[in-house]
Scaffold this motif. Sequence first.
Motif, PDB file in Angstrom:
ATOM      1  N   ILE A 410      14.874  68.963  21.098  1.00 16.77           N
ATOM      2  CA  ILE A 410      14.762  67.584  20.613  1.00 16.77           C
ATOM      3  C   ILE A 410      14.573  66.580  21.751  1.00 16.77           C
ATOM      4  CG2 ILE A 410      16.161  68.107  18.581  1.00 16.77           C
ATOM      5  CD1 ILE A 410      18.497  66.628  19.890  1.00 16.77           C
ATOM      6  N   VAL A 411      14.453  67.078  22.984  1.00 14.42           N
ATOM      7  CA  VAL A 411      14.311  66.210  24.163  1.00 14.42           C
ATOM      8  C   VAL A 411      12.913  66.351  24.757  1.00 14.42           C
ATOM      9  CG1 VAL A 411      15.153  65.749  26.507  1.00 14.42           C
ATOM     10  CG2 VAL A 411      16.777  66.354  24.700  1.00 14.42           C
ATOM     11  N   ASP A 412      12.346  65.227  25.190  1.00 10.86           N
ATOM     12  CA  ASP A 412      11.077  65.238  25.926  1.00 10.86           C
ATOM     13  C   ASP A 412      11.391  65.171  27.424  1.00 10.86           C
ATOM     14  OD1 ASP A 412       9.568  65.294  23.607  1.00 10.86           O
ATOM     15  OD2 ASP A 412       9.428  63.104  23.477  1.00 10.86           O
ATOM     16  N   PHE A 413      10.916  66.166  28.176  1.00 13.97           N
ATOM     17  CA  PHE A 413      11.212  66.250  29.602  1.00 13.97           C
ATOM     18  C   PHE A 413      10.026  65.826  30.459  1.00 13.97           C
ATOM     19  CE2 PHE A 413      14.370  69.179  27.860  1.00 13.97           C
ATOM     20  CZ  PHE A 413      15.504  68.806  28.575  1.00 13.97           C
ATOM     21  N   THR A 414      10.340  65.135  31.557  1.00 11.95           N
ATOM     22  CA  THR A 414       9.369  64.831  32.608  1.00 11.95           C
ATOM     23  C   THR A 414       9.860  65.507  33.878  1.00 11.95           C
ATOM     24  OG1 THR A 414       8.883  62.672  31.637  1.00 11.95           O
ATOM     25  CG2 THR A 414       8.215  63.008  33.927  1.00 11.95           C
ATOM     26  N   TRP A 415       8.980  66.247  34.553  1.00 10.02           N
ATOM     27  CA  TRP A 415       9.375  67.001  35.750  1.00 10.02           C
ATOM     28  C   TRP A 415       8.698  66.413  36.985  1.00 10.02           C
ATOM     29  CZ3 TRP A 415      12.572  71.449  35.463  1.00 10.02           C
ATOM     30  CH2 TRP A 415      12.900  71.849  34.150  1.00 10.02           C
ATOM     31  N   LYS A 416       9.467  66.273  38.052  1.00 12.80           N
ATOM     32  CA  LYS A 416       8.931  65.773  39.323  1.00 12.80           C
ATOM     33  C   LYS A 416       9.395  66.666  40.470  1.00 12.80           C
ATOM     34  CE  LYS A 416       8.503  60.896  37.996  1.00 12.80           C
ATOM     35  NZ  LYS A 416       8.862  59.495  38.351  1.00 12.80           N
ATOM     36  N   ILE A 417       8.462  67.149  41.264  1.00 10.39           N
ATOM     37  CA  ILE A 417       8.780  67.948  42.451  1.00 10.39           C
ATOM     38  C   ILE A 417       8.591  67.065  43.680  1.00 10.39           C
ATOM     39  CG2 ILE A 417       8.316  70.077  43.702  1.00 10.39           C
ATOM     40  CD1 ILE A 417       9.177  70.509  40.818  1.00 10.39           C
ATOM     41  N   THR A 418       9.574  67.059  44.567  1.00 10.93           N
ATOM     42  CA  THR A 418       9.517  66.176  45.732  1.00 10.93           C
ATOM     43  C   THR A 418      10.069  66.888  46.960  1.00 10.93           C
ATOM     44  OG1 THR A 418      10.268  64.049  46.627  1.00 10.93           O
ATOM     45  CG2 THR A 418      11.771  65.202  45.157  1.00 10.93           C
ATOM     46  N   ASN A 419       9.714  66.386  48.143  1.00  4.73           N
ATOM     47  CA  ASN A 419      10.257  66.929  49.390  1.00  4.73           C
ATOM     48  C   ASN A 419      11.629  66.363  49.715  1.00  4.73           C
ATOM     49  OD1 ASN A 419       8.046  68.565  49.955  1.00  4.73           O
ATOM     50  ND2 ASN A 419       6.925  66.899  50.942  1.00  4.73           N
ATOM     51  N   LYS A 420      11.956  65.208  49.090  1.00  5.24           N
ATOM     52  CA  LYS A 420      13.247  64.587  49.353  1.00  5.24           C
ATOM     53  C   LYS A 420      13.663  63.700  48.200  1.00  5.24           C
ATOM     54  CE  LYS A 420      15.870  61.885  52.747  1.00  5.24           C
ATOM     55  NZ  LYS A 420      15.805  61.109  54.010  1.00  5.24           N
ATOM     56  N   ILE A 421      14.879  63.927  47.689  1.00  2.00           N
ATOM     57  CA  ILE A 421      15.461  63.060  46.678  1.00  2.00           C
ATOM     58  C   ILE A 421      16.339  62.045  47.389  1.00  2.00           C
ATOM     59  CG2 ILE A 421      16.974  62.923  44.662  1.00  2.00           C
ATOM     60  CD1 ILE A 421      16.158  65.761  43.960  1.00  2.00           C
ATOM     61  N   GLU A 422      16.053  60.778  47.176  1.00  2.00           N
ATOM     62  CA  GLU A 422      16.763  59.724  47.892  1.00  2.00           C
ATOM     63  C   GLU A 422      18.168  59.512  47.344  1.00  2.00           C
ATOM     64  OE1 GLU A 422      15.579  58.348  50.550  1.00  2.00           O
ATOM     65  OE2 GLU A 422      13.605  59.313  50.399  1.00  2.00           O
ATOM     66  N   LEU A 423      19.058  58.987  48.201  1.00  2.00           N
ATOM     67  CA  LEU A 423      20.419  58.641  47.778  1.00  2.00           C
ATOM     68  C   LEU A 423      20.378  57.423  46.864  1.00  2.00           C
ATOM     69  CD1 LEU A 423      22.373  59.017  51.153  1.00  2.00           C
ATOM     70  CD2 LEU A 423      22.389  60.599  49.227  1.00  2.00           C
TER      71      LEU A 423
END
Length: 447
Positions: A410-423
């Motif tokens: 029942i959820v719509d997902f958006t996926w993001k791949i990154t080299n760094k997740i910021e604080l």
Amino acid sequence: MNFVNLKQYAKYTIKNLMQKDYLHSGKRIREYQLTKINEILKYAKENSLFYKEFYKNVDIELKSLDDIKKLPILKKDIFKEAIRDNKILSSGFYKNELSCGHTTGSTGTPLEMCFDKECIEKRGVVQSRLWKNMGVLPHKRFVKIWRDKKLSKSEQKLKDAGLLLPIAVGDVSDPLATATTNEKLQKILKELIEFKPQVIRGYVSALYSIASLVEQNNIKFDSLESVITSAEYLPNTMWEYFEKVFNCPVYNLYGGTEAPSIAVNKKDTHHLTISEDLYFIEVLDENGNDVKPGEIGLITITDLYSKATPLIRYQIGDMAIVDENFYKFNEQFRYFVSVEGRTNDIFELEDGSLIYSHLWFVYFRTEEWIEKFKVIQRDRKNIEIQLQANCFEEEKLQLLKDKITKLYPIVDFTWKITNKIELDKGNKFRSVLSLVENKFNKINKEG
């Protein structure tokens, strides 16, 4: 007291008479810590390939506790890479002989950790001391509000004897069917009333859902002696709320898979006393210097007994605030004023069901290619998943997408791949964040 209670009480009493409460009994705590640090340093450099390289040009014999500052800090990303490359485990140990488990990844980076028998035994002594101080005794009625997990043999015996009530608040294989709905909360409340608990332990988020219902229905647990929170951040406002609603001491137990039983408060204070016979703790700024009293810093751990997987100046990923007493190295165990950095939210979906944060940690912890993750609920139908990965295979990503999508249709997902997740703001990191306001998320951000 029935026969089973009497038997449990007798076993506890005998064990309590034979077992020491403190690992440093008869020794001055600072001398003991210095001796143990030097022992673990020598062992790590001689037996761990990682530490042989990490301390290549470092004099590892400490003359005083201040000398620990001469050692490099072990960051989590370095540690994870050493585990992945099979360099951290000390020679002479084999995985099938060790106690291994995954960290939850509450700071966004799940890890597999393995510990030797002596280390587990020493941690057991400290854990028993903390349990006793919090009122967790084997002859008392105990409620465990946790994720759905198979009971150990001893837990099953306690359950059969009517001394343990396990309450599951999420099955990782079927999260929607086991999500905490209002109907399920009513059922949990009924079970608690019938069980008449003396001790309750659970996730902060789950306890808050229950406390809200307890207050709403003006229910009193006259038998309740203590409540223990763990695994999630406990804001002071929520702590005080629990004390008011449950009308008993509330304990904030801090620790994790890699370093359990790090600290817990005494019943008359919110300061978390550190288990200094098991760990040497520093709280450092981003440059590796001691933080000033009142400022927030990175919790840095040296485990005094872990030989299979040495943890020396290891930054666990959480943050703490200390006061001037933290720098008085006398015979008193030091304390944290507060522990920060474990703040995570509840997700409330379109149908009103609640998904607790610990489920996300379980999903990602076995994906070795994921260095860090962040899950953001944009609204009750849309969730964004950010993955920090320097290299990955499309096939593995697709398998993960399929798995999560199947679990939450029942959820719509958006996926993001990154080299760094910021604080996040304030240099904190929230691995599970909801932008959908509900009572828990609102109070969780206060203070």
